[in-house]
Design a protein around this motif. Structure first.
Motif, PDB file in Angstrom:
ATOM      1  N   GLN A 244      -3.190  -2.217 -16.441  1.00  0.00           N
ATOM      2  CA  GLN A 244      -4.189  -1.658 -15.534  1.00  0.00           C
ATOM      3  C   GLN A 244      -3.888  -2.009 -14.086  1.00  0.00           C
ATOM      4  N   VAL A 245      -4.076  -1.037 -13.194  1.00  0.00           N
ATOM      5  CA  VAL A 245      -4.051  -1.271 -11.744  1.00  0.00           C
ATOM      6  C   VAL A 245      -5.297  -0.619 -11.159  1.00  0.00           C
ATOM      7  N   LEU A 246      -5.869  -1.257 -10.134  1.00  0.00           N
ATOM      8  CA  LEU A 246      -7.092  -0.725  -9.530  1.00  0.00           C
ATOM      9  C   LEU A 246      -7.191  -1.153  -8.080  1.00  0.00           C
ATOM     10  N   PHE A 247      -7.119  -0.180  -7.157  1.00  0.00           N
ATOM     11  CA  PHE A 247      -7.384  -0.462  -5.748  1.00  0.00           C
ATOM     12  C   PHE A 247      -8.889  -0.623  -5.551  1.00  0.00           C
ATOM     13  N   LEU A 248      -9.286  -1.673  -4.820  1.00  0.00           N
ATOM     14  CA  LEU A 248     -10.692  -1.836  -4.484  1.00  0.00           C
ATOM     15  C   LEU A 248     -11.079  -0.808  -3.428  1.00  0.00           C
ATOM     16  N   PRO A 249     -12.316  -0.313  -3.454  1.00  0.00           N
ATOM     17  CA  PRO A 249     -12.738   0.718  -2.492  1.00  0.00           C
ATOM     18  C   PRO A 249     -12.583   0.248  -1.051  1.00  0.00           C
ATOM     19  N   GLY A 250     -12.042   1.119  -0.215  1.00  0.00           N
ATOM     20  CA  GLY A 250     -11.971   0.862   1.214  1.00  0.00           C
ATOM     21  C   GLY A 250     -11.030  -0.238   1.639  1.00  0.00           C
ATOM     22  N   ALA A 251     -10.128  -0.670   0.763  1.00  0.00           N
ATOM     23  CA  ALA A 251      -9.236  -1.783   1.113  1.00  0.00           C
ATOM     24  C   ALA A 251      -7.885  -1.587   0.451  1.00  0.00           C
ATOM     25  N   VAL A 268      -2.149  -6.200  -0.358  1.00  0.00           N
ATOM     26  CA  VAL A 268      -0.933  -5.516   0.098  1.00  0.00           C
ATOM     27  C   VAL A 268      -1.154  -4.830   1.441  1.00  0.00           C
ATOM     28  N   SER A 269      -2.251  -5.183   2.124  1.00  0.00           N
ATOM     29  CA  SER A 269      -2.568  -4.532   3.394  1.00  0.00           C
ATOM     30  C   SER A 269      -1.492  -4.781   4.440  1.00  0.00           C
ATOM     31  N   GLY A 270      -0.859  -5.961   4.414  1.00  0.00           N
ATOM     32  CA  GLY A 270       0.196  -6.251   5.381  1.00  0.00           C
ATOM     33  C   GLY A 270       1.440  -5.423   5.163  1.00  0.00           C
ATOM     34  N   ASP A 271       1.596  -4.871   3.957  1.00  0.00           N
ATOM     35  CA  ASP A 271       2.791  -4.092   3.634  1.00  0.00           C
ATOM     36  C   ASP A 271       2.573  -2.594   3.747  1.00  0.00           C
ATOM     37  N   VAL A 272       1.339  -2.143   3.484  1.00  0.00           N
ATOM     38  CA  VAL A 272       1.101  -0.701   3.529  1.00  0.00           C
ATOM     39  C   VAL A 272       0.076  -0.307   4.581  1.00  0.00           C
ATOM     40  N   VAL A 303      14.058  -1.602  -1.196  1.00  0.00           N
ATOM     41  CA  VAL A 303      12.611  -1.711  -1.157  1.00  0.00           C
ATOM     42  C   VAL A 303      12.285  -3.195  -1.161  1.00  0.00           C
ATOM     43  N   ALA A 304      11.216  -3.559  -0.487  1.00  0.00           N
ATOM     44  CA  ALA A 304      10.895  -4.979  -0.355  1.00  0.00           C
ATOM     45  C   ALA A 304      10.825  -5.670  -1.708  1.00  0.00           C
ATOM     46  N   SER A 305      11.536  -6.761  -1.837  1.00  0.00           N
ATOM     47  CA  SER A 305      11.452  -7.569  -3.043  1.00  0.00           C
ATOM     48  C   SER A 305      10.336  -8.583  -2.869  1.00  0.00           C
ATOM     49  N   ASN A 306      10.100  -9.378  -3.889  1.00  0.00           N
ATOM     50  CA  ASN A 306       9.032 -10.384  -3.809  1.00  0.00           C
ATOM     51  C   ASN A 306       9.212 -11.303  -2.607  1.00  0.00           C
ATOM     52  N   ASP A 307      10.441 -11.816  -2.421  1.00  0.00           N
ATOM     53  CA  ASP A 307      10.680 -12.775  -1.348  1.00  0.00           C
ATOM     54  C   ASP A 307      10.508 -12.139   0.022  1.00  0.00           C
ATOM     55  N   GLN A 308      11.050 -10.918   0.177  1.00  0.00           N
ATOM     56  CA  GLN A 308      10.960 -10.251   1.471  1.00  0.00           C
ATOM     57  C   GLN A 308       9.509  -9.936   1.832  1.00  0.00           C
ATOM     58  N   ALA A 309       8.777  -9.439   0.836  1.00  0.00           N
ATOM     59  CA  ALA A 309       7.422  -8.980   1.124  1.00  0.00           C
ATOM     60  C   ALA A 309       6.426 -10.132   1.152  1.00  0.00           C
ATOM     61  N   GLY A 310       6.795 -11.255   0.512  1.00  0.00           N
ATOM     62  CA  GLY A 310       5.868 -12.379   0.441  1.00  0.00           C
ATOM     63  C   GLY A 310       4.622 -12.034  -0.335  1.00  0.00           C
ATOM     64  N   VAL A 311       4.766 -11.222  -1.368  1.00  0.00           N
ATOM     65  CA  VAL A 311       3.603 -10.787  -2.135  1.00  0.00           C
ATOM     66  C   VAL A 311       3.270 -11.836  -3.194  1.00  0.00           C
ATOM     67  N   LEU A 312       2.167 -12.501  -2.994  1.00  0.00           N
ATOM     68  CA  LEU A 312       1.670 -13.485  -3.956  1.00  0.00           C
ATOM     69  C   LEU A 312       0.202 -13.164  -4.235  1.00  0.00           C
TER      70      LEU A 312
END
Length: 354
Positions: A244-251, A268-272, A303-312
């Motif tokens: 499952q994936v779900l974007f929260l409303p308005g964010a 993921v706001s810093g990336d998109v 495409v940004a990898s985990n390390d590049q994007a800093g997605v945690l």
């Protein structure tokens, strides 16, 4: 600890949805449908005919009392003010339906099924207006906000596809298995046995950003530009399949649920988000900045990898059970994530504010 909503089902809950007034609908195995109020108490129950599993429930975005449900090959429209016999029934799919989506004008309903077909029903004329198709089971279909004629779909053929109802053919398709970055390197031996079968989609409120969860545990985020989409971000979200994936409303906050029993919240706001105003210029800038090895045929390969994007993850919930469905609602002024799993109860966890 999660709060538990109990007493509404006797079997595994398969799907959830919340209307604009905070009423929650859940569908379960053997035709069980339940409505829940904001306190977690059952507000209505119905046993659907034929006792087929209720695989998808979705409220009308225009009329909060209208609830579309799929059970077996049938779609039933229910009035939540009086849960009795369906007010309308559609039997247009040939195999079990996996996912329903209604566009924001409540004019079209899309139903994706095990044959790979997506039947798009004109709700005013009450007939099929388009028949779209994947080459294998179609697991998810979602209309894009602010674009009532546009929808995205994905399936076990590993395809993610952008459609427009004015055309019978796809506008754009990506095969997740072929969509590799140079940083990925050689395909691991285990990858052959864990292909990126696409399970779930969610489109952000802006309508241009959408996410896909797949069997390889990765979360992929795409940006739609015109009649195509490009992969914006990819990261390893779960150790098993992302159900499952779900974007929260308005964010640009994304919830993911996995077969590893985890529910994760990602920012993921810093990336998109920062690129939302001018995606075309952003893509040109990234092309210009990329080294020559990353450019091929004028396209950005990396495409940004985990390390590049800093997605945690901003929040990690060890739910402990395979996640069937996730949804989000507001209870007493605070956001909550609702989780359905193999049990007959709904788990409720608090969420931080975006």
């Amino acid at each position: 600890m999660a709060a538990k909503w109990t007493g509404g089902h006797s079997s595994s809950i398969l799907c959830l949805n919340v209307n604009m007034e905070g009423l929650v609908a859940s569908g379960a195995e053997r035709g069980e449908l339940t409505l829940w109020d904001g306190t977690g108490s059952p507000a209505g129950q119905l046993q659907l005919p034929e006792a087929d599993d209720v695989t998808s429930v979705v409220f009308s975005p225009r009329c909060p009392t209208k609830l579309y449900t799929s059970h077996g090959e049938t779609i039933s429209l229910l009035d939540v003010r009086s849960l009795k016999e369906p007010t309308e029934r559609f039997h247009v799919n040939e195999e079990e339906i996996n996912c329903l989506s209604v566009n924001e004008t409540d004019s079209f309903l899309a139903a994706a099924d095990d044959s790979g077909a997506i039947k798009v029903i004109d709700l005013e004329k009450k007939k099929v207006s388009r028949s779209l198709r994947h080459s294998n089971i179609c697991s998810s279909v979602v209309f894009r906000p602010q674009r009532p004629q546009s929808l995205v779909s994905c399936g076990l053929d590993m395809q993610v596809t952008l459609w427009n109802l004015q055309k019978a053919r796809p506008l754009w398709t990506t095969n997740l298995q072929e969509c590799k970055t140079e940083e990925d390197g050689p395909q691991p031996a285990g990858q052959f046995f864990n292909p990126p079968l696409a399970h779930s989609l969610s489109v952000a409120s802006c309508g241009n950003i959408f996410s896909c969860g797949a069997q390889d545990g990765k979360v992929r985020i795409f940006r739609v530009t015109g009649v195509r989409f490009d992969r914006e971000l990819e990261f390893q979200g779960h150790s098993l399949g992302v159900s499952q994936v779900l974007f929260l409303p308005g964010a640009y906050w994304l919830l993911t649920g996995g077969n590893d029993g985890k529910v994760l919240l990602w920012d993921v706001s810093g990336d998109v988000g920062k690129q939302q105003k001018s995606p075309a210029k952003s893509l040109q800038r990234r092309k210009a900045q990329a080294p020559a090895a990353a450019r091929k045929d004028g396209k950005l390969n990396k495409v940004a990898s985990n390390d590049q994007a800093g997605v945690l993850p901003k929040l990690s919930i060890d739910h402990g059970e395979k996640v069937n469905w996730i949804s989000c609602t507001e209870i007493k002024g605070s956001k909550r994530v609702l989780v359905a799993d193999q049990s007959s109860s709904i788990s409720v966890y608090p969420l931080p504010e975006p």
